[in-house]
Write a protein that holds these residues in place. Structure first.
Motif, mmCIF file in Angstrom:
data_model
loop_
_atom_site.group_PDB
_atom_site.id
_atom_site.type_symbol
_atom_site.label_atom_id
_atom_site.label_comp_id
_atom_site.label_asym_id
_atom_site.label_seq_id
_atom_site.Cartn_x
_atom_site.Cartn_y
_atom_site.Cartn_z
ATOM 1 N N CYS A 67 -9.100 -7.725 -4.496
ATOM 2 C CA CYS A 67 -10.524 -7.802 -4.166
ATOM 3 C C CYS A 67 -11.014 -9.222 -4.478
ATOM 4 O O CYS A 67 -10.524 -9.857 -5.411
ATOM 5 N N ALA A 68 -11.972 -9.700 -3.672
ATOM 6 C CA ALA A 68 -12.556 -11.023 -3.905
ATOM 7 C C ALA A 68 -14.071 -10.886 -3.917
ATOM 8 O O ALA A 68 -14.621 -10.026 -3.201
ATOM 9 N N THR A 181 -7.988 -8.490 -10.269
ATOM 10 C CA THR A 181 -8.721 -8.198 -9.026
ATOM 11 C C THR A 181 -8.091 -7.058 -8.228
ATOM 12 O O THR A 181 -8.408 -6.880 -7.063
ATOM 13 N N ARG A 182 -7.199 -6.292 -8.869
ATOM 14 C CA ARG A 182 -6.659 -5.121 -8.172
ATOM 15 C C ARG A 182 -7.721 -4.024 -8.161
ATOM 16 O O ARG A 182 -8.424 -3.835 -9.159
ATOM 17 N N PRO A 183 -7.843 -3.309 -7.062
ATOM 18 C CA PRO A 183 -8.841 -2.245 -7.039
ATOM 19 C C PRO A 183 -8.526 -1.184 -8.087
ATOM 20 O O PRO A 183 -7.356 -0.903 -8.341
ATOM 21 N N SER A 184 -9.571 -0.585 -8.689
ATOM 22 C CA SER A 184 -9.353 0.368 -9.776
ATOM 23 C C SER A 184 -8.725 1.648 -9.248
ATOM 24 O O SER A 184 -8.882 1.998 -8.090
ATOM 25 N N GLY A 185 -8.027 2.342 -10.144
ATOM 26 C CA GLY A 185 -7.407 3.607 -9.763
ATOM 27 C C GLY A 185 -6.155 3.420 -8.936
ATOM 28 O O GLY A 185 -5.619 4.368 -8.396
ATOM 29 N N PRO A 194 -1.811 -4.600 -6.577
ATOM 30 C CA PRO A 194 -1.296 -5.797 -7.177
ATOM 31 C C PRO A 194 -0.780 -6.892 -6.285
ATOM 32 O O PRO A 194 -0.138 -6.651 -5.277
ATOM 33 N N ALA A 195 -1.084 -8.035 -6.745
ATOM 34 C CA ALA A 195 -0.681 -9.213 -5.994
ATOM 35 C C ALA A 195 0.831 -9.382 -5.988
ATOM 36 O O ALA A 195 1.367 -10.066 -5.148
ATOM 37 N N GLY A 196 1.522 -8.783 -6.917
ATOM 38 C CA GLY A 196 2.972 -8.974 -7.046
ATOM 39 C C GLY A 196 3.706 -8.587 -5.778
ATOM 40 O O GLY A 196 3.495 -7.514 -5.235
#
Lengths: 222, 143
Positions: A67-68, A181-185, A194-196
């Protein structure tokens, strides 16, 4: 020491991929695995995680699975289901020595030209960059500062005039001071998270395995 | 026969990069394309580039589009009136006109320097033409 050499080569291989900054690039891939979308940009063609659709109010999903902050100056920047509202944002100072052009996450645009190859900034530019919403003390640890800004926030359901809006929410801060910044849940396996990337995960697993093996060998020695 | 061969070869080169459909996530917005073409046509260098790439360029728009060229498709930010987008489009048309399918990304290479200088000139003139120039127009010194 052979394993360290192999590991070093692997790190260099991963780190060096996609470092070019070309303007004319090959087209995006024709097919991508589920949950990913084909993209092409200055870093070339590849598959990236889809933009999540469950970001909190004040944020928008971006390709890559994070998310940004959805910054704006007027309602027209926000689309039909959001409105532009004044909020307190958490800013940190950043000094840039190079520019690739405009910041594509922000409709509030800086003075840079397009998104071409890196150009040296002389003198370097120090600016305040918003990175979170200031709604709790922990969301904006010093030396970052809360300052006024504007975000696109979700309209309250049933509100046609747009006067009622869902307050913008901060996203959690990690131990190193950066924002998660990963969305919750979302666990590591879900589409919007995750960006990974897969190579990153594979590298992490390889490193863990190598260290485990080294410990086991050391323990087994007489 | 030599001139005939040259014409044949040149026309073959000119069609080497046929326009492609916009990739997923981008829109071929007729109104935005017209707006961008008009903005380019208003500039002498932009007009020449449009002419040189006639029938070979497709403008594709998406929010935060990266400003790259891929097989004749220009992937641009969905703000066709923004002087930076106009200038960026000219930069990419410059590569297209020269038949550059994949560029090096090296800012010091001759082709990239020429394209970036062209972009800066277009940007400055687009700012000058704008009835209500954005604030960032004043922050960039003219080339």
């Amino acid at each position: 020491m052979r394993w360290t050499t192999a590991l070093g080569s692997l790190v260099v291989c991963f780190a060096s991929s996609g470092s070019a900054w070309a303007d004319a690039v090959p087209p995006p891939p024709d097919n991508c695995p589920p949950g990913k979308v084909p993209v092409t940009d200055h870093r070339g063609p590849r598959c990236e995680r889809k933009a999540p659709t469950n970001c909190p109010s004040g944020w928008r999903g971006v390709v890559g699975g994070t998310c940004a902050l959805h910054q704006c100056t007027e309602d027209a920047h926000c689309g039909d289901d959001k409105v532009c509202r004044e909020v307190s944002l958490c800013y940190k100072q950043e000094t840039r020595y190079y520019t690739h052009g405009r910041n594509d996450h922000a409709p509030v645009r800086g003075p840079e030209l397009g998104m071409g190859p890196p150009m040296q900034l002389d003198p370097p530019v120090t600016e305040w960059v918003a990175f979170n919403v200031c709604d709790t003390g922990s969301a904006c640890p010093a030396p970052a500062e809360c300052r006024p800004g504007k975000l696109c926030v979700a309209k309250e359901s049933g509100s046609s005039s747009g006067s009622a809006a869902v307050p913008a929410r901060s996203m959690p801060t990690k131990a190193d001071g950066t924002v998660d910044t990963r969305p919750s849940g979302c666990g590591s396996g879900c589409a919007g998270a995750p960006a990974g990337s897969l190579p990153g995960a594979a590298l992490a697993a390889f490193v863990a395995l190598a260290f485990g093996l080294r410990r086991w060998l050391a323990a087994a020695e007489p | 026969m030599r001139p005939a061969w040259s014409v044949l070869l040149l026309s073959g080169c000119a069609h080497a990069q046929a326009p492609r459909e916009c990739p997923a996530g981008y829109m071929t917005d007729a109104r935005a394309s017209t707006e961008l073409r008009d903005a380019l046509r208003a500039d002498p260098e932009g007009a020449r580039l449009l002419e040189a790439t006639a029938g070979r360029a497709t403008f594709c728009f998406a929010r935060g589009g990266p400003g790259v060229l891929t097989e004749g498709a220009l992937l641009l930010d969905d703000a066709p009136a923004d002087p930076r987008v106009v200038a960026r489009a000219a930069h990419l048309l410059h590569h297209l006109a020269r038949g550059e399918r994949v560029t090096s990304g090296d800012p010091h290479s001759a082709d990239e320097r020429a394209a970036s200088e062209l972009e800066a000139r277009l940007f400055a003139r687009a700012c000058q033409r704008s009835a209500s120039p954005p604030a960032y127009c004043n922050q960039v010194p003219p080339p």
